[in-house]
Each structure stands twice: as structure tokens, then as C-alpha cells.
Design a protein around this motif. Structure first.
Motif, PDB file in Angstrom:
ATOM      1  N   ARG A 424      11.216   3.168  -4.920  1.00 48.68           N
ATOM      2  CA  ARG A 424      10.717   2.988  -3.554  1.00 48.68           C
ATOM      3  C   ARG A 424      11.192   1.656  -2.989  1.00 48.68           C
ATOM      4  O   ARG A 424      11.605   0.757  -3.734  1.00 48.68           O
ATOM      5  CB  ARG A 424       9.190   3.037  -3.506  1.00 48.68           C
ATOM      6  CG  ARG A 424       8.527   1.951  -4.331  1.00 48.68           C
ATOM      7  CD  ARG A 424       7.084   1.720  -3.931  1.00 48.68           C
ATOM      8  NE  ARG A 424       6.450   0.756  -4.807  1.00 48.68           N
ATOM      9  CZ  ARG A 424       6.623  -0.559  -4.720  1.00 48.68           C
ATOM     10  NH1 ARG A 424       7.430  -1.058  -3.796  1.00 48.68           N
ATOM     11  NH2 ARG A 424       6.020  -1.383  -5.570  1.00 48.68           N
ATOM     12  N   LYS A 425      11.112   1.522  -1.654  1.00 46.43           N
ATOM     13  CA  LYS A 425      11.459   0.284  -0.986  1.00 46.43           C
ATOM     14  C   LYS A 425      10.251  -0.655  -0.964  1.00 46.43           C
ATOM     15  O   LYS A 425       9.112  -0.230  -1.135  1.00 46.43           O
ATOM     16  CB  LYS A 425      11.917   0.569   0.449  1.00 46.43           C
ATOM     17  CG  LYS A 425      13.228   1.330   0.537  1.00 46.43           C
ATOM     18  CD  LYS A 425      13.634   1.527   1.986  1.00 46.43           C
ATOM     19  CE  LYS A 425      14.962   2.280   2.084  1.00 46.43           C
ATOM     20  NZ  LYS A 425      15.366   2.486   3.502  1.00 46.43           N
ATOM     21  N   ALA A 426      10.516  -1.910  -0.700  1.00 47.72           N
ATOM     22  CA  ALA A 426       9.446  -2.905  -0.641  1.00 47.72           C
ATOM     23  C   ALA A 426       8.532  -2.645   0.547  1.00 47.72           C
ATOM     24  O   ALA A 426       8.974  -2.252   1.624  1.00 47.72           O
ATOM     25  CB  ALA A 426      10.049  -4.307  -0.546  1.00 47.72           C
ATOM     26  N   MET A 427       7.232  -2.888   0.350  1.00 50.10           N
ATOM     27  CA  MET A 427       6.265  -2.781   1.437  1.00 50.10           C
ATOM     28  C   MET A 427       6.215  -4.099   2.207  1.00 50.10           C
ATOM     29  O   MET A 427       6.620  -5.148   1.702  1.00 50.10           O
ATOM     30  CB  MET A 427       4.868  -2.480   0.887  1.00 50.10           C
ATOM     31  CG  MET A 427       4.712  -1.140   0.222  1.00 50.10           C
ATOM     32  SD  MET A 427       2.977  -0.886  -0.301  1.00 50.10           S
ATOM     33  CE  MET A 427       3.131   0.700  -1.144  1.00 50.10           C
ATOM     34  N   THR A 428       5.683  -4.050   3.393  1.00 48.55           N
ATOM     35  CA  THR A 428       5.455  -5.277   4.157  1.00 48.55           C
ATOM     36  C   THR A 428       4.192  -5.958   3.637  1.00 48.55           C
ATOM     37  O   THR A 428       3.404  -5.351   2.888  1.00 48.55           O
ATOM     38  CB  THR A 428       5.270  -4.967   5.644  1.00 48.55           C
ATOM     39  OG1 THR A 428       4.064  -4.192   5.803  1.00 48.55           O
ATOM     40  CG2 THR A 428       6.456  -4.206   6.205  1.00 48.55           C
ATOM     41  N   HIS A 429       3.977  -7.171   4.056  1.00 49.54           N
ATOM     42  CA  HIS A 429       2.778  -7.896   3.657  1.00 49.54           C
ATOM     43  C   HIS A 429       1.520  -7.137   4.087  1.00 49.54           C
ATOM     44  O   HIS A 429       0.564  -6.979   3.291  1.00 49.54           O
ATOM     45  CB  HIS A 429       2.783  -9.295   4.280  1.00 49.54           C
ATOM     46  CG  HIS A 429       1.469 -10.001   4.196  1.00 49.54           C
ATOM     47  ND1 HIS A 429       1.003 -10.579   3.033  1.00 49.54           N
ATOM     48  CD2 HIS A 429       0.489 -10.198   5.146  1.00 49.54           C
ATOM     49  CE1 HIS A 429      -0.180 -11.109   3.261  1.00 49.54           C
ATOM     50  NE2 HIS A 429      -0.518 -10.902   4.530  1.00 49.54           N
ATOM     51  N   ASP A 430       1.483  -6.655   5.324  1.00 47.22           N
ATOM     52  CA  ASP A 430       0.300  -5.960   5.834  1.00 47.22           C
ATOM     53  C   ASP A 430       0.029  -4.678   5.059  1.00 47.22           C
ATOM     54  O   ASP A 430      -1.132  -4.344   4.768  1.00 47.22           O
ATOM     55  CB  ASP A 430       0.470  -5.644   7.320  1.00 47.22           C
ATOM     56  CG  ASP A 430       0.441  -6.910   8.181  1.00 47.22           C
ATOM     57  OD1 ASP A 430      -0.135  -7.920   7.707  1.00 47.22           O
ATOM     58  OD2 ASP A 430       0.996  -6.890   9.295  1.00 47.22           O
ATOM     59  N   GLU A 431       1.089  -3.940   4.732  1.00 46.69           N
ATOM     60  CA  GLU A 431       0.924  -2.700   3.963  1.00 46.69           C
ATOM     61  C   GLU A 431       0.366  -3.002   2.567  1.00 46.69           C
ATOM     62  O   GLU A 431      -0.520  -2.283   2.067  1.00 46.69           O
ATOM     63  CB  GLU A 431       2.258  -1.975   3.844  1.00 46.69           C
ATOM     64  CG  GLU A 431       2.756  -1.385   5.149  1.00 46.69           C
ATOM     65  CD  GLU A 431       4.171  -0.857   5.051  1.00 46.69           C
ATOM     66  OE1 GLU A 431       4.525   0.058   5.830  1.00 46.69           O
ATOM     67  OE2 GLU A 431       4.943  -1.352   4.190  1.00 46.69           O
ATOM     68  N   ALA A 432       0.867  -4.055   1.962  1.00 46.78           N
ATOM     69  CA  ALA A 432       0.387  -4.427   0.629  1.00 46.78           C
ATOM     70  C   ALA A 432      -1.074  -4.868   0.686  1.00 46.78           C
ATOM     71  O   ALA A 432      -1.874  -4.525  -0.197  1.00 46.78           O
ATOM     72  CB  ALA A 432       1.252  -5.542   0.053  1.00 46.78           C
ATOM     73  N   MET A 433      -1.440  -5.583   1.734  1.00 44.06           N
ATOM     74  CA  MET A 433      -2.813  -6.068   1.862  1.00 44.06           C
ATOM     75  C   MET A 433      -3.791  -4.908   2.025  1.00 44.06           C
ATOM     76  O   MET A 433      -4.919  -4.963   1.502  1.00 44.06           O
ATOM     77  CB  MET A 433      -2.937  -7.027   3.043  1.00 44.06           C
ATOM     78  CG  MET A 433      -2.367  -8.411   2.789  1.00 44.06           C
ATOM     79  SD  MET A 433      -3.154  -9.251   1.397  1.00 44.06           S
ATOM     80  CE  MET A 433      -4.862  -9.341   1.931  1.00 44.06           C
ATOM     81  N   ILE A 434      -3.399  -3.866   2.707  1.00 46.17           N
ATOM     82  CA  ILE A 434      -4.267  -2.691   2.877  1.00 46.17           C
ATOM     83  C   ILE A 434      -4.622  -2.101   1.510  1.00 46.17           C
ATOM     84  O   ILE A 434      -5.779  -1.753   1.232  1.00 46.17           O
ATOM     85  CB  ILE A 434      -3.590  -1.633   3.771  1.00 46.17           C
ATOM     86  CG1 ILE A 434      -3.508  -2.135   5.209  1.00 46.17           C
ATOM     87  CG2 ILE A 434      -4.346  -0.299   3.699  1.00 46.17           C
ATOM     88  CD1 ILE A 434      -2.694  -1.236   6.127  1.00 46.17           C
ATOM     89  N   ILE A 435      -3.601  -2.011   0.645  1.00 44.69           N
ATOM     90  CA  ILE A 435      -3.826  -1.444  -0.697  1.00 44.69           C
ATOM     91  C   ILE A 435      -4.712  -2.362  -1.538  1.00 44.69           C
ATOM     92  O   ILE A 435      -5.641  -1.905  -2.219  1.00 44.69           O
ATOM     93  CB  ILE A 435      -2.479  -1.194  -1.398  1.00 44.69           C
ATOM     94  CG1 ILE A 435      -1.718  -0.082  -0.669  1.00 44.69           C
ATOM     95  CG2 ILE A 435      -2.688  -0.839  -2.868  1.00 44.69           C
ATOM     96  CD1 ILE A 435      -0.347   0.206  -1.233  1.00 44.69           C
TER      97      ILE A 435
END
Length: 481
Positions: A424-435
Motif C-alpha cells: 500500500r501507499k503511505a497515508m497522510t498524517h490526518d488519515e493516520a491520526m484517525i486510525i
């Protein structure tokens, strides 16, 4: 296998050569009586004082290095050097005329040194070693006071040496058997560890202990003042020198001892990561990154993120150093996972996942033999445990998971999510924070997640800059910046 054979051959040569010289000298006219008390006094005393000073200095900085093995090594060679000083100054016919002290304390010096070396070869998670680790700061001063007090008492009451029973016919061989047994175990364990880790310190211990082994044989079989008898003095002194050199090479490798010691006392653990990593730890990290190309720079970033989170939670300087070193080597167990599984682009089978999930234990088993402290070992073994108990390898839950491991888990997952992988490709900071927020109370300690939220808000620029850097920037490049 060729490299392993070379190590075994070199060890055999270094041990057998002095023993062979001893036997040859004894069998030839070269074994003449060399009765030079003044020479014995100066050679032994001067070199022992220098060795004692260096070994003690290393013992002072050992708690900052955060490696209990270095403390044990320092105590071993402080014991050897201190007792050998007493051996030198008690040379009969100079400062005293008592004939029993010099020979007995020579035996005692090797016995004490062999005991600390034996402790050095025991895994860092052993109950006794863990207890001593908690007292690490006090080991050198307390042991030094004991040695000084014992030496002073023996000097004032020289006849006490006969109560030690170190030179008697039977007790001499019992003591020798104990020393040789401990030496043999130390050689075996450290050679075993060296073949896995390639840490030069382990090889120095092997060679140094090998010389001590032969010195003990010569000490109890040789005749005092004969040429062959002198050989054990030089072997013991050489043992101290090669050990001290190995410690300096392993842990104080920035160009000068003075500069290295100053680096060890830096207050900022972030500076510590960038300016002080032992060559062998650096090699372990770069070897891991070379094996798993998708995690290039991952170890450094996890250590850095975990440090930031640890600071936010108010951890002590000692705990921050543990997080830094543990974070750098937390994935070292991946060295033992086949490339086909580690870098597989598709979904893992159940069998392959079991192999992947073995890496915390593999890394733990290697690092506990290298003298890593309990906190670093906790990071390595338990950074994949989950707050709700569904993690691995031991299914710990809640407060059972050491705090340093809970902190590293947040840093590890955040960096994994914001880095590209084969699948998979890298997530953004905001996407990672949601998880991360979603997994609070399940995967992560809620207190750590709350602190992480504060941290990324206050230090937004730091995280933006880190994510903008190349995700495949390797450790060597990071440290050069």
C-alpha cells in the motif's frame, strides 16, 4: 562458515600459543630463575594502576551507556587490576616481608574477575542480573569501597590471607576448577553471541577471558620467579588491555575518550541519537534496513517519535535513553525472517504471519545476550502488544505492558501508516491520526494517545517536516544531517 572458522582458529592460536611457549620454556634451559623483586614491583604496579584508572572510568560512564554488560566488565577488570596492585606492592622484600599475600591475592584477583565475567555472560533478563541492573549506579562505588577496605585490612593483618585457603594443595585446585569453569562458560556464551551479532566487544571478551584461562593454569603449575612463571603476569595485564580496548572501540568511538564521555552526558536524548550510537548498534540497524527496503529510516523515526511522546509524558532522562536505544533496534528480529515472507507484496498466509510475529522474540533473545537493559528489552519484545490483550507475542494487556513499550507502539504504528509499504501507499498524517484515535483503548493506551494528540498539535511543524523528508532516508543519512 568461513568467517566462523577464522574466529575459532584465531581463538585457538591466541590461547594455545602462550600455553605452548610456557611448556617449551619449562622444558629448556631458558627457564632460568629471574629473581627481581624491584622489576616485579614496578611492572605489575604501574601497569595495574593505569588499567584500574581506565576500567574505573568506563564503569563511571556505564550507566549512561545503559548496558549492564559494560558495568560487569568494568567491575571484573577493576577487581583484577586492584588486586594485582596489591600483588605488586606486597612483593616480598620491598614494602613488606610477608611471603603469603602476593601469591594469594594473584589467585584472588583472577577469581573475582572470573566471577564478574561469568555474570557478564548471563542473559540480561535473569532475575539476579535484573536486580543488579536496578543497582547499576551503585555497583562501582560499593565494589571499589569493598576492594579498598579488603586490601587495607589484608595489608594491616597479612596473616588473614591464610584463612582464605587459596594456596593450599586441595583448595588451590578447587579454586582453579571454579575459575576455569567460569572462564570456559564466559568464552562459550560470548563466542556464541559474537557469531550472531558480530559485536567486537563480545570477541574482546572471548580473547581476554582466554588469556585469563591460560594465566590461571600457569599460575598454579609454575614455580615462582622462574622465567616461565613470569608469563602469567603479562597474560593478565594483556587481558586487561584488550578488554579495555574492546569497550572503547564498542562504546566510545567518536575519536577521543574525552569527547566520547562528554557525549554520554548530553542531556537531550534526541542529540544522543544523532551523536552517539555504538558502531555495532548502528550495524544492526542498517542491516535490518538493508533486509527490509520498505522500512529504510523506520527505526530512526520510531525512536525519534517515541522520544517526543516520552518527553510529553514526562519520562525521566534514563527512560528516554531506553526508548531511544530500544526504538533503534526494536525490529532487529526481522533479520531472521526469510526475505520472501518479509517483503511479500500480497497477503500473508497464516503460517507466514506466525513467522513474521516471531521477530519480537528473536530480537529480544539476541539483545538480552548483548547486555541491553530491561527497559530496552521491553521495547523490543512488547512493542506489538495491544491494550486489550490481543497483541503478540505474550498477549499482555493494559498496565501489564511496560510504558516504554506502549509509547513505542504508538510511534511504530504511526510511522508504519505514514510510510509506503509493498502492499500500500503511505497515508497522510490526518488519515493516520484517525486510525490511532479509533484504536485508543483497544490497540493503544488511551493516556499515550491523548499525549500524542497534544504532541502533534503543539509540534505540527516537526511532524510536517519529518513526513516531507524521503521516507526511505536511511539511518546513516539521518545521522549525517
Amino acid at each position: 562458515m568461513g568467517k566462523h572458522k577464522k574466529v575459532f582458529v584465531m581463538l585457538g592460536v591466541l590461547m594455545l600459543l602462550p600455553l605452548l611457549c610456557y611448556i617449551i620454556i619449562q622444558m629448556t634451559p631458558l627457564d632460568k630463575r629471574i629473581h627481581t623483586p624491584h622489576g616485579h614491583f614496578y611492572i605489575v604496579s604501574v601497569v595495574s594502576v593505569l588499567a584500574l584508572a581506565v576500567a574505573a572510568a568506563i564503569g563511571i560512564v556505564a550507566p549512561r551507556i545503559r548496558n549492564i554488560k559494560v558495568s560487569f566488565l568494568s567491575l571484573s577488570y577493576v577487581s583484577l587490576a586492584a588486586m594485582f596492585i596489591l600483588h605488586g606492592i606486597s612483593t616480598p622484600g620491598l614494602l613488606m616481608h610477608h611471603t603469603g599475600i602476593s601469591g594469594s591475592v594473584a589467585q584472588l584477583s583472577v577469581l573475582l574477575s572470573a566471577t564478574w565475567l561469568w555474570l557478564c555472560s548471563i542473559s540480561a533478563d535473569h532475575r539476579m542480573v535484573r536486580w543488579l541492573s536496578m543497582k547499576q549506579l551503585w555497583l562501582l562505588p560499593i565494589w571499589s569501597i569493598f576492594l579498598l577496605g579488603f586490601g587495607t585490612y589484608l595489608w594491616i593483618n597479612p596473616d588473614f590471607v591464610y584463612h582464605l585457603h587459596l594456596k593450599g594443595g586441595v583448595t588451590k585446585w578447587i579454586t582453579t576448577g571454579a575459575i576455569l569453569s567460569m572462564n570456559a562458560w564466559t568464552i562459550y556464551r560470548n563466542l556464541q553471541t559474537y557469531l550472531v551479532s558480530k559485536f567486537p566487544l563480545q570477541l574482546a571478551i572471548v580473547y581476554s577471558t582466554g588469556w585469563m584461562f591460560i594465566a590461571q593454569i600457569i599460575m598454579v603449575t609454575g614455580e615462582a620467579w622462574m622465567a616461565s612463571w613470569w608469563l602469567y603476569h603479562f597474560l593478565l595485564l594483556a587481558s586487561v588491555i584488550i578488554m579495555v580496548s574492546g569497550i572503547i572501540r564498542e562504546h566510545l568511538s567518536t575519536g577521543s575518550i574525552t569527547a566520547s564521555i562528554k557525549l554520554l552526558f548530553r542531556a537531550n536524548p534526541e542529540d544522543w541519537i544523532n551523536t552517539y550510537i555504538s558502531p555495532s548498534v548502528r550495524e544492526l540497524v542498517t542491516a535490518t534496513e538493508a533486509k527490509d527496503s520498505y522500512t529504510a529510516g523506520h527505526n530512526y523515526r520510531v525512536a525519534l517519535y517515541a522520544l517526543k511522546l516520552g518527553e510529553e509524558l514526562g519520562l525521566s532522562s534514563s527512560q528516554l535513553r531506553a526508548i531511544a536505544q530500544g526504538g533503534l533496534v526494536h525490529d532487529i528480529g526481522k533479520l531472521y525472517i526469510p526475505d520472501g515472507i518479509l517483503n511479500k507484496p500480497g497477503k500473508l498466509t497464516d503460517e507466514e504471519r506466525v513467522v513474521i510475529e516471531s521477530h519480537p522474540v528473536s530480537g529480544y533473545d539476541v539483545c538480552k545476550r548483548l547486555g541491553f537493559m530491561v527497559e530496552e528489552l521491553a521495547v523490543i519484545r512488547w512493542h506489538h502488544e495491544k491494550w486489550n490483550g490481543s497483541g503478540y507475542p505474550d498477549q499482555l494487556s493494559g498496565e501489564e505492558i511496560p510504558l516504554v513499550a506502549r509509547i513505542t507502539a504508538v510511534a511504530d504504528v504511526y510511522d508504519a501508516l505514514t510510510s509506503s509499504r509493498s502492499y500500500r501507499k503511505a497515508m497522510t498524517h490526518d488519515e493516520a491520526m484517525i486510525i490511532l484515535l479509533k484504536e485508543s483503548g483497544r490497540h493503544f493506551d488511551p493516556r499515550c494517545i491523548h499525549a500524542w494528540e497534544r504532541l502533534v498539535t503543539v509540534q505540527k511543524e516537526f511532524f510536517q517536516e519529518t513526513l516531507q523528508n524521503s521516507p526511505h532516508l536511511k539511518l546513516e543519512q539521518k545521522l549525517a544531517n
